[in-house]
Design an enzyme around this catalytic site. Structure first.
Site, PDB file in Angstrom:
ATOM      1  N   PRO A  44      28.707  97.939  -2.198  1.00  9.40           N
ATOM      2  CA  PRO A  44      28.209  96.832  -3.012  1.00  9.40           C
ATOM      3  C   PRO A  44      29.341  96.070  -3.701  1.00  9.40           C
ATOM      4  O   PRO A  44      30.295  96.679  -4.186  1.00  9.40           O
ATOM      5  CB  PRO A  44      27.328  97.529  -4.053  1.00  9.40           C
ATOM      6  CG  PRO A  44      27.877  98.912  -4.149  1.00  9.40           C
ATOM      7  CD  PRO A  44      28.432  99.252  -2.799  1.00  9.40           C
ATOM      8  N   CYS A  75      38.371  65.651  -8.876  1.00 13.62           N
ATOM      9  CA  CYS A  75      38.305  64.282  -8.369  1.00 13.62           C
ATOM     10  C   CYS A  75      37.407  64.197  -7.153  1.00 13.62           C
ATOM     11  O   CYS A  75      37.833  63.799  -6.065  1.00 13.62           O
ATOM     12  CB  CYS A  75      39.705  63.795  -8.049  1.00 13.62           C
ATOM     13  SG  CYS A  75      40.718  63.798  -9.515  1.00 13.62           S
TER      14      CYS A  75
HETATM   15  N1  LLP Z   1      31.203  94.989   2.937  1.00 14.79           N
HETATM   16  C1  LLP Z   1      31.696  94.047   3.758  1.00 14.79           C
HETATM   17  C2  LLP Z   1      32.258  94.443   5.035  1.00 14.79           C
HETATM   18  C3  LLP Z   1      31.666  92.702   3.374  1.00 14.79           C
HETATM   19  O1  LLP Z   1      32.135  91.774   4.201  1.00 14.79           O
HETATM   20  C4  LLP Z   1      31.114  92.345   2.120  1.00 14.79           C
HETATM   21  C5  LLP Z   1      31.076  90.947   1.696  1.00 14.79           C
HETATM   22  C6  LLP Z   1      30.634  93.354   1.289  1.00 14.79           C
HETATM   23  C7  LLP Z   1      30.685  94.672   1.731  1.00 14.79           C
HETATM   24  C8  LLP Z   1      30.075  93.080  -0.081  1.00 14.79           C
HETATM   25  O2  LLP Z   1      28.931  92.324  -0.011  1.00 14.79           O
HETATM   26  P1  LLP Z   1      28.125  91.986  -1.361  1.00 14.79           P
HETATM   27  O3  LLP Z   1      27.563  93.298  -1.876  1.00 14.79           O
HETATM   28  O4  LLP Z   1      29.059  91.388  -2.318  1.00 14.79           O
HETATM   29  O5  LLP Z   1      27.076  91.058  -0.908  1.00 14.79           O
HETATM   30  N2  LLP Z   1      32.048  84.446  -0.798  1.00 14.79           N
HETATM   31  C9  LLP Z   1      30.648  84.648  -0.548  1.00 14.79           C
HETATM   32  C10 LLP Z   1      30.310  86.091  -0.256  1.00 14.79           C
HETATM   33  C11 LLP Z   1      31.008  86.623   0.950  1.00 14.79           C
HETATM   34  C12 LLP Z   1      30.681  88.057   1.211  1.00 14.79           C
HETATM   35  C13 LLP Z   1      31.706  88.641   2.094  1.00 14.79           C
HETATM   36  N3  LLP Z   1      31.518  90.007   2.414  1.00 14.79           N
HETATM   37  C14 LLP Z   1      29.837  84.158  -1.750  1.00 14.79           C
HETATM   38  O6  LLP Z   1      30.420  83.698  -2.710  1.00 14.79           O
HETATM   39  O7  LLP Z   1      28.625  84.219  -1.715  1.00 14.79           O
END
Ligand code: LLP
Length: 446
Positions: free
Chosen positions: A290, A365
């Protein structure tokens, strides 16, 4: 909506971690990222407890990409989590924080030799291998060494979550992982097992991010359970670890309602237990990664309101009130990238009725609208705006666009506030810049 330790004080100000956010803004300047330590720790414990209740053996890897600095790595370590790093920078930060290397796992769909070598040199726990190119690269890096590298195989389960297209990863048409359906995942497992320098310890998948329903994870658990059975059938190996990635969503607004941890845990473990117990196969350790669900709601960004203007928007006399804040796209690119929607309140007048429609604009900008339409007490220049749920992928994705300085991060708890990342300075901005001397000798035509 009040999250974590957020409260409205008797003075009408928003408090986080027992700290008056108006005072924080005055003391540390704006924009300011405020991280609620108690919210971080409480969430980490609740997430883990829910899965420990539902399943015999679990391991939690904090997805550091969502928010990482040295102090965060220390908190993660103290909470007994493992950590996923996906670059040299994330690895370096974790190691500098004294994070135990054996509790680190390295991710990435295009890891470099440098990254893999640094991970090996640091003695990290394992590498999550994404593709055959990397598998071969890692084999040759490990060749001749007295130790083996533990690896997991990242598989693509072919399930398609309901989320923004840029944060979907579980579907077949993706840059991530080994496809299961076409046999690549099984082939990668067999190749790992055949290698003397690698030690296969499990399989991994990650289906997407900001998921507000459990169904995609449930489908992924079903597909992965079948993969475990296939691996056993084809190789005789009982897979020790199954990582089902991250992805649980958070409350950006009151309409975002993620499942409760225990409901999520129950939904995910059920298909897994069912499929494996039916075949008499021992259950693997269930790992998760997570990120957003740990850091998202724990973060709030404080801005100062500057220009406030009402503009005509149609021929019928319609108007819109714009309140411009002293940050925007550079400290939170998510509205522009993913059409993300945020909730906010006026930190200095949090008890007043929110009766005025406002569009919150950034100061870059271009049209960097942070919040398209929100209700606030009528804003005035000098107000402090608190934008909620900015703990994940805000500081982590901040840039110097327009040569803005990256904001400081303050950790609050029990009335104490400490800077854990300093605000960038103008000197930081220019560090490493040079004027080639030949430029100075070019005659200038005027
Ligand atoms: N494991 C892997 C292999 C991942 O690629 C990610 C997130 C996670 C775990 C964690 O996922 P989470 O629990 O945070 O959903 N920049 C984007 C989010 C990109 C997520 C990338 N991978 C945003 O701001 O929504």
């Amino acid at each position: 909506m009040l999250l974590g330790t957020q409260q409205i004080g008797e003075n009408g100000h928003l408090y986080i971690g027992g700290c008056d956010t108006v005072e924080l803004a005055n003391r540390f300047g704006t924009p300011l990222y405020v991280m609620d330590e108690s919210a971080l720790r409480t969430t980490m414990r609740a997430y883990r407890a829910a899965f420990e209740d539902a399943y015999p053996s679990t391991e939690f890897y904090f997805a550091s990409k969502s928010f990482l600095c040295i102090a965060m790595a220390v908190i993660v370590e103290q909470e007994g989590y493992h950590m996923d790093v996906a670059s040299l920078g994330e690895l370096f930060t974790a190691l500098e924080a004294g994070f135990p290397p054996e509790r680190l796992a390295l991710h990435g769909n295009n890891k470099s030799v440098d990254e893999l070598e640094a991970a090996v040199a640091a003695g990290i726990g394992h590498v999550i291998v994404d593709n055959f190119y990397e598998l071969n690269m890692l084999k040759s890096i490990m060749q001749g060494r007295p130790v083996t590298m533990k690896i997991m195989i990242r598989a693509t389960p072919g399930v398609d979550p309901q989320t923004h297209r840029l944060i979907r990863t579980g579907q077949a048409d993706t840059k991530f992982g080994f496809n299961i359906k076409d046999g690549s995942a099984l082939k990668a497992v067999k190749e790992s097992l055949a290698s003397d320098s690698l030690q296969f310890i499990g399989v991994h998948c990650h289906v997407g991010s900001q998921l507000l329903e459990s169904d995609t994870h449930v489908q992924a658990a079903q597909v992965m359970a079948q993969l475990l059975l296939d691996i056993r059938k084809e190789t005789g190996v009982i897979v020790e670890n199954l990582n089902i990635g991250g992805g649980l969503g958070v409350r950006y607004s009151e309409t975002d309602v993620p499942p409760a941890y225990h409901e999520f845990a129950a939904a995910v473990v059920q298909p897994l237990k069912e499929a494996l117990e039916k075949e008499g196969v021992p259950l693997p350790t269930l790992q998760q990664e997570p990120g957003r669900s740990i850091t998202g709601e724990a973060g709030t960004t404080l801005y100062q309101v500057g220009a406030v203007k009402r503009v005509p928007i149609d021929e019928e006399g319609g108007t819109r009130l714009y309140a411009s804040i002293d940050g925007g796209l550079s400290d939170n690119p998510r509205p522009q990238l993913y059409q993300a929607n945020y909730s906010c309140l006026l930190a200095n007048r949090a008890q007043q009725p929110a009766d005025t429609h406002v569009r919150v604009a950034g100061k870059h900008c271009e049209t960097d609208i942070l919040i398209q339409d929100t209700l606030l007490p009528e804003p005035a220049s000098g107000d402090i705006l608190a934008v909620q749920t900015t703990g994940a992928y805000n500081f982590a994705m901040a840039s110097n666009y327009n040569r803005f300085l990256r904001p400081a991060v303050v950790l609050v708890n029990d009335g104490e506030a400490d800077v854990i990342v300093e605000r960038q300075t103008l000197a930081d901005l220019l560090r490493g810049e040079h004027i080639p001397s030949r430029l100075l000798h070019i005659p200038v035509e005027r």
